[in-house]
Design an enzyme around this catalytic site. Structure first.
Site, PDB file in Angstrom:
ATOM      1  CE  LYS A   1      -1.484  -5.021   2.730  1.00 51.91           C
ATOM      2  NZ  LYS A   1      -1.498  -5.994   1.651  1.00 51.91           N
TER       3      LYS A   1
ATOM      4  CE1 TYR B   1      -4.147  -3.593   4.525  1.00 49.41           C
ATOM      5  CE2 TYR B   1      -4.277  -1.197   4.418  1.00 49.41           C
ATOM      6  CZ  TYR B   1      -4.027  -2.414   3.806  1.00 49.41           C
ATOM      7  OH  TYR B   1      -3.639  -2.444   2.494  1.00 49.41           O
ATOM      8  CG  HIS B   2      -2.356   1.817   6.253  1.00 51.00           C
ATOM      9  ND1 HIS B   2      -3.605   2.242   6.641  1.00 51.00           N
ATOM     10  CD2 HIS B   2      -2.320   1.968   4.915  1.00 51.00           C
ATOM     11  CE1 HIS B   2      -4.287   2.646   5.570  1.00 51.00           C
ATOM     12  NE2 HIS B   2      -3.540   2.488   4.508  1.00 51.00           N
TER      13      HIS B   2
ATOM     14  CB  SER C   1      -4.918   1.916  10.149  1.00 50.71           C
ATOM     15  OG  SER C   1      -4.500   1.114   9.046  1.00 50.71           O
TER      16      SER C   1
ATOM     17  CB  THR D   1      -0.914   0.013   1.243  1.00 47.19           C
ATOM     18  OG1 THR D   1      -1.596   1.255   1.317  1.00 47.19           O
ATOM     19  CG2 THR D   1      -0.139  -0.165   2.547  1.00 47.19           C
TER      20      THR D   1
HETATM   21  P1  NAD Z   1     -10.487  -8.084  -0.401  1.00 44.14           P
HETATM   22  O1  NAD Z   1     -10.748  -8.154   1.047  1.00 44.14           O
HETATM   23  O2  NAD Z   1     -11.625  -7.818  -1.315  1.00 44.14           O
HETATM   24  O3  NAD Z   1      -9.765  -9.425  -0.902  1.00 44.14           O
HETATM   25  C1  NAD Z   1      -8.854 -10.142  -0.102  1.00 44.14           C
HETATM   26  C2  NAD Z   1      -9.143 -11.612  -0.318  1.00 44.14           C
HETATM   27  O4  NAD Z   1      -8.203 -12.374   0.452  1.00 44.14           O
HETATM   28  C3  NAD Z   1     -10.542 -12.003   0.166  1.00 44.14           C
HETATM   29  O5  NAD Z   1     -11.206 -12.752  -0.828  1.00 44.14           O
HETATM   30  C4  NAD Z   1     -10.287 -12.835   1.433  1.00 44.14           C
HETATM   31  O6  NAD Z   1     -11.264 -13.837   1.620  1.00 44.14           O
HETATM   32  C5  NAD Z   1      -8.896 -13.404   1.148  1.00 44.14           C
HETATM   33  N1  NAD Z   1      -8.111 -13.693   2.358  1.00 44.14           N
HETATM   34  C6  NAD Z   1      -7.857 -12.866   3.406  1.00 44.14           C
HETATM   35  N2  NAD Z   1      -7.118 -13.517   4.322  1.00 44.14           N
HETATM   36  C7  NAD Z   1      -6.897 -14.772   3.848  1.00 44.14           C
HETATM   37  C8  NAD Z   1      -6.212 -15.908   4.333  1.00 44.14           C
HETATM   38  N3  NAD Z   1      -5.631 -15.902   5.529  1.00 44.14           N
HETATM   39  N4  NAD Z   1      -6.185 -17.029   3.565  1.00 44.14           N
HETATM   40  C9  NAD Z   1      -6.795 -17.056   2.361  1.00 44.14           C
HETATM   41  N5  NAD Z   1      -7.469 -16.016   1.846  1.00 44.14           N
HETATM   42  C10 NAD Z   1      -7.520 -14.882   2.588  1.00 44.14           C
HETATM   43  O7  NAD Z   1      -9.341  -6.983  -0.603  1.00 44.14           O
HETATM   44  P2  NAD Z   1      -8.845  -6.273  -1.947  1.00 44.14           P
HETATM   45  O8  NAD Z   1      -9.425  -4.922  -1.994  1.00 44.14           O
HETATM   46  O9  NAD Z   1      -8.994  -7.198  -3.095  1.00 44.14           O
HETATM   47  O10 NAD Z   1      -7.307  -6.118  -1.610  1.00 44.14           O
HETATM   48  C11 NAD Z   1      -6.373  -7.116  -1.992  1.00 44.14           C
HETATM   49  C12 NAD Z   1      -4.983  -6.696  -1.576  1.00 44.14           C
HETATM   50  O11 NAD Z   1      -4.654  -5.456  -2.190  1.00 44.14           O
HETATM   51  C13 NAD Z   1      -4.858  -6.489  -0.073  1.00 44.14           C
HETATM   52  O12 NAD Z   1      -3.671  -7.042   0.400  1.00 44.14           O
HETATM   53  C14 NAD Z   1      -4.855  -4.989   0.083  1.00 44.14           C
HETATM   54  O13 NAD Z   1      -4.087  -4.618   1.190  1.00 44.14           O
HETATM   55  C15 NAD Z   1      -4.250  -4.510  -1.226  1.00 44.14           C
HETATM   56  N6  NAD Z   1      -4.722  -3.169  -1.591  1.00 44.14           N
HETATM   57  C16 NAD Z   1      -6.063  -2.924  -1.809  1.00 44.14           C
HETATM   58  C17 NAD Z   1      -6.488  -1.636  -2.127  1.00 44.14           C
HETATM   59  C18 NAD Z   1      -7.947  -1.289  -2.349  1.00 44.14           C
HETATM   60  O14 NAD Z   1      -8.260  -0.087  -2.507  1.00 44.14           O
HETATM   61  N7  NAD Z   1      -8.852  -2.250  -2.397  1.00 44.14           N
HETATM   62  C19 NAD Z   1      -5.543  -0.616  -2.255  1.00 44.14           C
HETATM   63  C20 NAD Z   1      -4.192  -0.890  -2.023  1.00 44.14           C
HETATM   64  C21 NAD Z   1      -3.799  -2.181  -1.690  1.00 44.14           C
HETATM   65  N1  USQ Z   2     -12.662   9.117   3.874  1.00 44.36           N
HETATM   66  C1  USQ Z   2     -13.603  10.145   3.769  1.00 44.36           C
HETATM   67  N2  USQ Z   2     -14.907   9.800   3.652  1.00 44.36           N
HETATM   68  C2  USQ Z   2     -15.326   8.508   3.596  1.00 44.36           C
HETATM   69  C3  USQ Z   2     -14.375   7.476   3.685  1.00 44.36           C
HETATM   70  C4  USQ Z   2     -13.042   7.819   3.827  1.00 44.36           C
HETATM   71  O1  USQ Z   2     -13.277  11.331   3.809  1.00 44.36           O
HETATM   72  O2  USQ Z   2     -16.548   8.304   3.487  1.00 44.36           O
HETATM   73  C5  USQ Z   2     -11.239   9.463   3.995  1.00 44.36           C
HETATM   74  C6  USQ Z   2     -10.466   8.784   5.108  1.00 44.36           C
HETATM   75  O3  USQ Z   2     -10.577   9.484   6.334  1.00 44.36           O
HETATM   76  C7  USQ Z   2      -9.050   8.808   4.535  1.00 44.36           C
HETATM   77  C8  USQ Z   2      -9.261   8.671   3.038  1.00 44.36           C
HETATM   78  O4  USQ Z   2     -10.624   9.024   2.807  1.00 44.36           O
HETATM   79  O5  USQ Z   2      -8.467  10.055   4.764  1.00 44.36           O
HETATM   80  C9  USQ Z   2      -8.980   7.310   2.467  1.00 44.36           C
HETATM   81  O6  USQ Z   2      -9.798   6.343   3.114  1.00 44.36           O
HETATM   82  P1  USQ Z   2     -10.160   4.980   2.350  1.00 44.36           P
HETATM   83  O7  USQ Z   2     -11.034   4.175   3.239  1.00 44.36           O
HETATM   84  O8  USQ Z   2     -10.624   5.276   0.980  1.00 44.36           O
HETATM   85  O9  USQ Z   2      -8.713   4.319   2.173  1.00 44.36           O
HETATM   86  P2  USQ Z   2      -7.712   3.666   3.217  1.00 44.36           P
HETATM   87  O10 USQ Z   2      -8.290   3.511   4.555  1.00 44.36           O
HETATM   88  O11 USQ Z   2      -6.426   4.402   3.120  1.00 44.36           O
HETATM   89  O12 USQ Z   2      -7.505   2.206   2.642  1.00 44.36           O
HETATM   90  C10 USQ Z   2      -7.650   1.873   1.257  1.00 44.36           C
HETATM   91  C11 USQ Z   2      -7.730   0.363   1.151  1.00 44.36           C
HETATM   92  C12 USQ Z   2      -6.409  -0.233   1.638  1.00 44.36           C
HETATM   93  C13 USQ Z   2      -5.258   0.378   0.860  1.00 44.36           C
HETATM   94  C14 USQ Z   2      -5.269   1.893   0.953  1.00 44.36           C
HETATM   95  C15 USQ Z   2      -4.279   2.525  -0.005  1.00 44.36           C
HETATM   96  O13 USQ Z   2      -8.814  -0.133   1.931  1.00 44.36           O
HETATM   97  O14 USQ Z   2      -6.433  -1.629   1.450  1.00 44.36           O
HETATM   98  O15 USQ Z   2      -4.031  -0.084   1.340  1.00 44.36           O
HETATM   99  O16 USQ Z   2      -6.575   2.379   0.511  1.00 44.36           O
HETATM  100  S1  USQ Z   2      -3.603   4.005   0.633  1.00 44.36           S
HETATM  101  O17 USQ Z   2      -4.702   4.923   0.968  1.00 44.36           O
HETATM  102  O18 USQ Z   2      -2.775   4.561  -0.414  1.00 44.36           O
HETATM  103  O19 USQ Z   2      -2.887   3.695   1.837  1.00 44.36           O
END
Ligand code: NAD
Ligand code: USQ
Length: 407
Positions: free
Chosen positions: A193, A189-190, A187, A145
């Site tokens: 990563k 989560y972050h 967070s 991320t």
């Molecule tokens: P998602 O939650 O939709 O998909 C993740 C998938 O992994 C799910 O299907 C879940 O069931 C599976 N999973 C989780 N833990 C598991 C485990 N222990 N064993 C097997 N399967 C497991 O999430 P996404 O949005 O597709 O994100 C995928 C990846 O990309 C994540 O690692 C996330 O951090 C990264 N990412 C997502 C975004 C975004 O905006 N969606 C942005 C940046 C990075």
């Molecule tokens: N936010 C709003 N209004 C909303 C929801 C969110 O203002 O209704 C704000 C949040 O406070 C934050 C920003 O929007 O400042 C981003 O929030 P988000 O939920 O869109 O994104 P984030 O929590 O950062 O997480 C998402 C994905 C995560 C990925 C990350 C990339 O869920 O898996 O790693 O984006 S990044 O943002 O570059 O870290």
């Protein structure tokens, strides 16, 4: 190539699996369906009617004649099964999406913090340990991320993972070293990563594991060329306060005439990428692996950078929606600058989908089309980063909601 897609039933993993299968790769989806269980826990559903994994895979075979294998397996807890799978399938590439990816979900309670840490760190360590134990030279492509860098307005254009620093040694000599850019997670989560990065650096140094870590921004959009082929292949669209990401939430809110929920001033600046480009970036990463012995390849996977308030105004302009400033449940800077290089993926041939091109289609084709499936009670973000922030918002009746609407 033989490719395992860990987390292949998720938002990014499903369209990636289809895309790689369409290109002729032998794809195996590995997923424990935990994301679907979390929907049950949160009592919410994807806005789009995603089908069961069996129906999805059956439809893909029916439409394209291509077979995607599926293994229901928990990567974080079923190490022996994972190792056996690697030995049996002998993948050339493993794409690793299998982590709990929502920052708000990771901050809901101590249980959610511990679950996210246990799941994400064990999943990553298990994959790396299994690659080494199996003796395979598989290329691991991980979805990281942009949030590992933090959002602290240093004025520095963020590099792709590494930073050259100069230090003064005991004898006064200047020593230059290349280090991972200092981690600054916002967070739990972050934070997982940022720790993943250390696992990669270690296994790369110790075992010459070949790894690409893609530091991805916030993904928006829903469909890709392959998921559009049939409604049974439709991709997930999360809109709830935990899993919905900001731009997709704005698009859905606009479609159902709900004020766009900007946290605080909206001066937060973030990186974005369309789901079609996510899929393409993974293809590019697979086609351009690091050599054995080469350090972990880190690429910033983003195409645009925007302030949230500007995005809200853009969506409002396109749709007539109202923008509302709501109290921010997160502990984060109210405003920040962000500049990041994405030269790596552009250099490999990425042609970005721009926001202007895709936004309106997304509102009409997805958000409006499935609006009746939206449960408005699930829209507010109810996960607070600290007890103080939660207290400040409670009880809304006495203290006022703190909401402000832009006219
Ligand atoms: P998602 O939650 O939709 O998909 C993740 C998938 O992994 C799910 O299907 C879940 O069931 C599976 N999973 C989780 N833990 C598991 C485990 N222990 N064993 C097997 N399967 C497991 O999430 P996404 O949005 O597709 O994100 C995928 C990846 O990309 C994540 O690692 C996330 O951090 C990264 N990412 C997502 C975004 C975004 O905006 N969606 C942005 C940046 C990075
Ligand atoms: N936010 C709003 N209004 C909303 C929801 C969110 O203002 O209704 C704000 C949040 O406070 C934050 C920003 O929007 O400042 C981003 O929030 P988000 O939920 O869109 O994104 P984030 O929590 O950062 O997480 C998402 C994905 C995560 C990925 C990350 C990339 O869920 O898996 O790693 O984006 S990044 O943002 O570059 O870290």
């Amino acid at each position: 190539m033989r490719i395992l897609v860990l987390g292949g039933d998720g938002f990014c993993g499903w369209p990636t699996s289809l895309h790689l299968s369409m290109q002729g790769h032998a794809v195996t989806v590995v997923d424990n369906l935990s994301r679907r269980n979390i929907d049950n826990e949160l009592q919410v559903q994807s806005l789009t009617p995603i089908r069961s994994i069996t129906t999805r895979l059956g439809a893909w075979k029916e439409i394209t004649g291509r077979i995607i294998a599926y293994e229901r397996l928990d990567v974080a807890t079923e190490y022996d099964r994972l190792l056996n799978l690697l030995r049996a399938r002998r993948p050339h590439v493993i794409v690793h999406f299998a982590e709990q990816r929502a920052a708000p979900y990771s901050m809901k309670s101590s249980w959610h913090k511990r679950y996210t840490v246990n799941n994400n760190l064990n999943a990553t360590n298990n994959v790396l340990a299994a690659i080494v134990e199996s003796g395979l030279d598989a290329h691991l492509v991980h979805l990281g991320t942009m949030g590992v860098y933090g959002y602290s307005s240093t004025g520095v254009r963020l590099p792709e993972g590494y930073l050259t620093v100069k230090m003064t040694a005991g004898d006064g000599a200047e020593v230059e070293q290349e280090i991972l850019y200092p981690a600054n997670p916002g967070s739990i989560y972050h934070m997982t990563k940022t720790q993943d990065q250390l696992f990669f650096a270690f296994y790369n140094k110790n075992d010459e594991a070949r790894i690409t870590d893609l530091h991805q921004g916030i993904v928006w959009g829903t469909q890709t060329r392959e998921t559009r082929l049939d409604e049974r292949l439709v991709n997930r669209f999360d809109y709830d306060g935990d899993y919905g990401t900001v731009l997709n939430r704005f698009l859905m809110q606009a479609a159902i005439d709900y004020p766009l929920t900007v946290h605080g001033s909206g001066g937060q600046t973030r990186a974005f990428i369309h789901i079609q480009d996510t899929v393409r970036c993974i293809e590019l990463a697979i086609e351009n692996p690091p050599a054995r012995g080469e350090r972990v390849k880190i690429l910033n996977q983003l195409t645009e950078v925007h302030r949230l308030i500007d995005l809200a105004k853009l969506v409002a302009e396109l749709t007539g929606a109202r923008v509302e400033h709501v109290p921010n449940p997160r502990k984060e800077a109210d405003a920040n600058d962000l500049e990041a290089t994405n030269a790596g993926l552009l250099g490999l041939g990425l042609k970005p989908t721009t926001l202007r091109e895709g936004l309106l289609t997304e509102v009409t084709d997805i958000a409006r089309r499935y609006a009746s499936r939206c449960d408005r009670r699930r829209i507010p973000c109810v996960s607070h980063w600290t007890r103080d922030i939660a207290e400040a918002e409670r009880p809304p009746a006495r203290q006022g909601s703190g909401r402000r609407t832009d006219s």
